[in-house]
Design a protein around this motif. Structure first.
Motif, PDB file in Angstrom:
ATOM      1  N   SER A 148       2.497  -9.430  -4.898  1.00  0.00           N
ATOM      2  CA  SER A 148       1.273  -9.963  -5.499  1.00  0.00           C
ATOM      3  C   SER A 148       0.056  -9.796  -4.608  1.00  0.00           C
ATOM      4  N   GLY A 149       0.230  -9.180  -3.431  1.00  0.00           N
ATOM      5  CA  GLY A 149      -0.910  -8.879  -2.562  1.00  0.00           C
ATOM      6  C   GLY A 149      -1.358 -10.023  -1.676  1.00  0.00           C
ATOM      7  N   SER A 150      -0.548 -11.056  -1.551  1.00  0.00           N
ATOM      8  CA  SER A 150      -0.946 -12.199  -0.732  1.00  0.00           C
ATOM      9  C   SER A 150      -1.102 -11.800   0.737  1.00  0.00           C
ATOM     10  N   MET A 151      -0.076 -11.206   1.318  1.00  0.00           N
ATOM     11  CA  MET A 151      -0.145 -10.748   2.705  1.00  0.00           C
ATOM     12  C   MET A 151      -1.197  -9.664   2.887  1.00  0.00           C
ATOM     13  N   THR A 152      -1.323  -8.785   1.902  1.00  0.00           N
ATOM     14  CA  THR A 152      -2.242  -7.644   2.018  1.00  0.00           C
ATOM     15  C   THR A 152      -3.666  -8.101   2.288  1.00  0.00           C
ATOM     16  N   HIS A 153      -4.113  -9.146   1.589  1.00  0.00           N
ATOM     17  CA  HIS A 153      -5.486  -9.615   1.758  1.00  0.00           C
ATOM     18  C   HIS A 153      -5.740 -10.112   3.179  1.00  0.00           C
ATOM     19  N   SER A 154      -4.825 -10.911   3.707  1.00  0.00           N
ATOM     20  CA  SER A 154      -5.011 -11.426   5.068  1.00  0.00           C
ATOM     21  C   SER A 154      -4.902 -10.319   6.108  1.00  0.00           C
ATOM     22  N   MET A 155      -3.968  -9.404   5.898  1.00  0.00           N
ATOM     23  CA  MET A 155      -3.798  -8.301   6.836  1.00  0.00           C
ATOM     24  C   MET A 155      -5.030  -7.394   6.844  1.00  0.00           C
ATOM     25  N   ALA A 156      -5.583  -7.138   5.666  1.00  0.00           N
ATOM     26  CA  ALA A 156      -6.769  -6.282   5.574  1.00  0.00           C
ATOM     27  C   ALA A 156      -7.965  -6.905   6.268  1.00  0.00           C
ATOM     28  N   ARG A 157      -8.094  -8.223   6.174  1.00  0.00           N
ATOM     29  CA  ARG A 157      -9.195  -8.874   6.878  1.00  0.00           C
ATOM     30  C   ARG A 157      -8.984  -8.823   8.383  1.00  0.00           C
ATOM     31  N   CYS A 158      -7.742  -8.984   8.842  1.00  0.00           N
ATOM     32  CA  CYS A 158      -7.464  -8.956  10.283  1.00  0.00           C
ATOM     33  C   CYS A 158      -7.833  -7.613  10.909  1.00  0.00           C
ATOM     34  N   VAL A 159      -7.494  -6.512  10.243  1.00  0.00           N
ATOM     35  CA  VAL A 159      -7.763  -5.201  10.839  1.00  0.00           C
ATOM     36  C   VAL A 159      -9.221  -4.819  10.717  1.00  0.00           C
ATOM     37  N   GLY A 160      -9.965  -5.453   9.799  1.00  0.00           N
ATOM     38  CA  GLY A 160     -11.396  -5.214   9.683  1.00  0.00           C
ATOM     39  C   GLY A 160     -11.748  -3.858   9.092  1.00  0.00           C
ATOM     40  N   PRO A 161     -13.038  -3.568   9.000  1.00  0.00           N
ATOM     41  CA  PRO A 161     -13.480  -2.330   8.350  1.00  0.00           C
ATOM     42  C   PRO A 161     -13.084  -1.057   9.093  1.00  0.00           C
ATOM     43  N   LYS A 162     -12.780  -1.164  10.386  1.00  0.00           N
ATOM     44  CA  LYS A 162     -12.381   0.021  11.148  1.00  0.00           C
ATOM     45  C   LYS A 162     -10.866   0.191  11.214  1.00  0.00           C
ATOM     46  N   GLY A 163     -10.136  -0.762  10.662  1.00  0.00           N
ATOM     47  CA  GLY A 163      -8.686  -0.664  10.622  1.00  0.00           C
ATOM     48  C   GLY A 163      -8.211  -0.141   9.279  1.00  0.00           C
ATOM     49  N   ARG A 164      -6.883  -0.112   9.112  1.00  0.00           N
ATOM     50  CA  ARG A 164      -6.311   0.448   7.885  1.00  0.00           C
ATOM     51  C   ARG A 164      -5.005  -0.272   7.559  1.00  0.00           C
ATOM     52  N   VAL A 165      -4.796  -0.527   6.271  1.00  0.00           N
ATOM     53  CA  VAL A 165      -3.536  -1.097   5.797  1.00  0.00           C
ATOM     54  C   VAL A 165      -2.945  -0.163   4.750  1.00  0.00           C
ATOM     55  N   PHE A 166      -1.700   0.234   4.969  1.00  0.00           N
ATOM     56  CA  PHE A 166      -0.951   1.017   3.986  1.00  0.00           C
ATOM     57  C   PHE A 166       0.114   0.094   3.398  1.00  0.00           C
ATOM     58  N   SER A 167       0.036  -0.103   2.091  1.00  0.00           N
ATOM     59  CA  SER A 167       0.939  -1.043   1.425  1.00  0.00           C
ATOM     60  C   SER A 167       1.763  -0.300   0.377  1.00  0.00           C
ATOM     61  N   PHE A 168       3.073  -0.541   0.366  1.00  0.00           N
ATOM     62  CA  PHE A 168       3.965   0.167  -0.549  1.00  0.00           C
ATOM     63  C   PHE A 168       4.845  -0.812  -1.314  1.00  0.00           C
ATOM     64  N   ASP A 169       5.158  -0.428  -2.558  1.00  0.00           N
ATOM     65  CA  ASP A 169       6.053  -1.218  -3.390  1.00  0.00           C
ATOM     66  C   ASP A 169       6.894  -0.264  -4.229  1.00  0.00           C
ATOM     67  N   PHE A 170       8.153  -0.644  -4.503  1.00  0.00           N
ATOM     68  CA  PHE A 170       9.039   0.230  -5.278  1.00  0.00           C
ATOM     69  C   PHE A 170       8.787   0.130  -6.769  1.00  0.00           C
ATOM     70  N   HIS A 171       8.014  -0.911  -7.205  1.00  0.00           N
ATOM     71  CA  HIS A 171       7.765  -1.150  -8.629  1.00  0.00           C
ATOM     72  C   HIS A 171       6.411  -0.542  -8.999  1.00  0.00           C
ATOM     73  N   GLU A 172       6.417   0.532  -9.762  1.00  0.00           N
ATOM     74  CA  GLU A 172       5.194   1.289 -10.028  1.00  0.00           C
ATOM     75  C   GLU A 172       4.148   0.467 -10.769  1.00  0.00           C
ATOM     76  N   MET A 173       4.576  -0.367 -11.727  1.00  0.00           N
ATOM     77  CA  MET A 173       3.618  -1.171 -12.473  1.00  0.00           C
ATOM     78  C   MET A 173       2.894  -2.160 -11.555  1.00  0.00           C
ATOM     79  N   ARG A 174       3.630  -2.746 -10.628  1.00  0.00           N
ATOM     80  CA  ARG A 174       3.001  -3.672  -9.684  1.00  0.00           C
ATOM     81  C   ARG A 174       2.008  -2.943  -8.784  1.00  0.00           C
ATOM     82  N   VAL A 175       2.334  -1.724  -8.413  1.00  0.00           N
ATOM     83  CA  VAL A 175       1.415  -0.933  -7.588  1.00  0.00           C
ATOM     84  C   VAL A 175       0.104  -0.702  -8.331  1.00  0.00           C
ATOM     85  N   GLN A 176       0.190  -0.356  -9.599  1.00  0.00           N
ATOM     86  CA  GLN A 176      -1.018  -0.103 -10.389  1.00  0.00           C
ATOM     87  C   GLN A 176      -1.878  -1.353 -10.508  1.00  0.00           C
TER      88      GLN A 176
END
Length: 271
Positions: free
Chosen positions: A140-168
């Motif tokens: 549901s992207g809960s961790m993704t939001h906090s991780m993206a803020r931690c790395v800031g605009p010069k960092g990068r987050v690559f997030s993967f999921d096996f469920h294609e509909m959830r990815v979309q």
């Protein structure tokens, strides 16, 4: 000697993360009062532990148990202020979205990580601005939001999921929140690994998958020397298997942590 010139002031951190941009990528104006604009996500504090997410549209209204709230009225209100319902019988407090509030209010596509666990994971992994991080699964992207803020605009987050509909769904959500530093993709990392661009190595890798021990061999290919890996598992059998594989692959300082939170309620008693 002449004093050093002050650096040019940049727009402050605002919006969901750090970018100060609208969902279409254009910059928001720097204003003395932090107010939403059409298309923005806001969080309405309806009551104790009751948050409501709303995307503002001119001419629209949002309904809850306290009444109807006109978006045109919300658009004229600074964050952190009360907004009264159309009939003036109820009110909510409009809050600027943060990853912490989003975790409490987001629509659940899966079970999620909550703030107490997210805080410990990011602390133990040592995630900081400019880092490259990988996570699976997106959920549901809960961790993704906090991780993206931690790395800031010069960092990068690559997030993967096996469920294609959830990815979309996650891709649409991240785009609408202005999360330009997040790339979300479809992959079963336990079977196929992490399809990051060639030459990209991460500082921290987070796993929230049913069989994390199967992903460790793939994680070795994308984790830089000295990088950290964390696996979140509900069952001790999963923890044991993953720990054994990590040690077999040469990882050191392997540790298992359980985080417990106890809240206190204060009230006045008449003796």
């Amino acid at each position: 000697s002449q004093p050093s010139p002050l650096p040019t002031l940049q727009p402050p951190f605002r919006g969901m993360l750090h970018s100060g941009t609208k969902p279409d990528g254009t910059a928001k104006p720097l204003r003395s009062i932090d107010m939403p604009e059409p298309g923005d996500l806001v969080i309405l504090a309806v009551g104790h532990n009751n948050l409501q997410t709303v995307y503002l549209k001119e001419g629209q209204a949002t309904q809850n148990k306290h009444g109807a709230y006109l978006h045109d009225e919300l658009l004229k209100t600074p964050y952190g202020h009360k907004v009264y319902s159309k009939d003036r019988k109820g009110y909510v407090v409009m809050l600027r979205p943060t990853p912490e509030l989003w975790t409490q209010a987001l629509p659940h596509r899966t079970q999620i990580l909550y703030n107490i666990d997210i805080a410990m994971i990011l602390l133990r992994l040592g995630v900081r601005p400019g880092d490259v991080c990988i996570e699976s699964g997106t959920g549901s992207g809960s961790m993704t939001h906090s991780m993206a803020r931690c790395v800031g605009p010069k960092g990068r987050v690559f997030s993967f999921d096996f469920h294609e509909m959830r990815v979309q769904e996650a891709q649409k959500e991240f785009a609408s929140h202005g999360m330009a530093n997040v790339t979300c993709g479809h992959s079963d990392v336990c079977e196929k690994g992490f399809p990051v661009p060639e030459g990209v190595f991460c500082d921290a890798l987070f796993l929230d998958v049913p069989k994390p021990w199967q992903a460790v061999k793939h994680a070795m290919k994308v984790l830089r020397d000295g990088g950290g890996i964390c696996s979140f598992s509900p069952c001790i059998e999963q923890v044991q298997k993953t720990s054994d594989v990590l040690r077999a692959e040469g990882f050191t300082m392997v540790a298992t942590v359980e985080v417990l939170l106890r809240g206190w309620t204060m009230q006045q008693l008449q003796l």
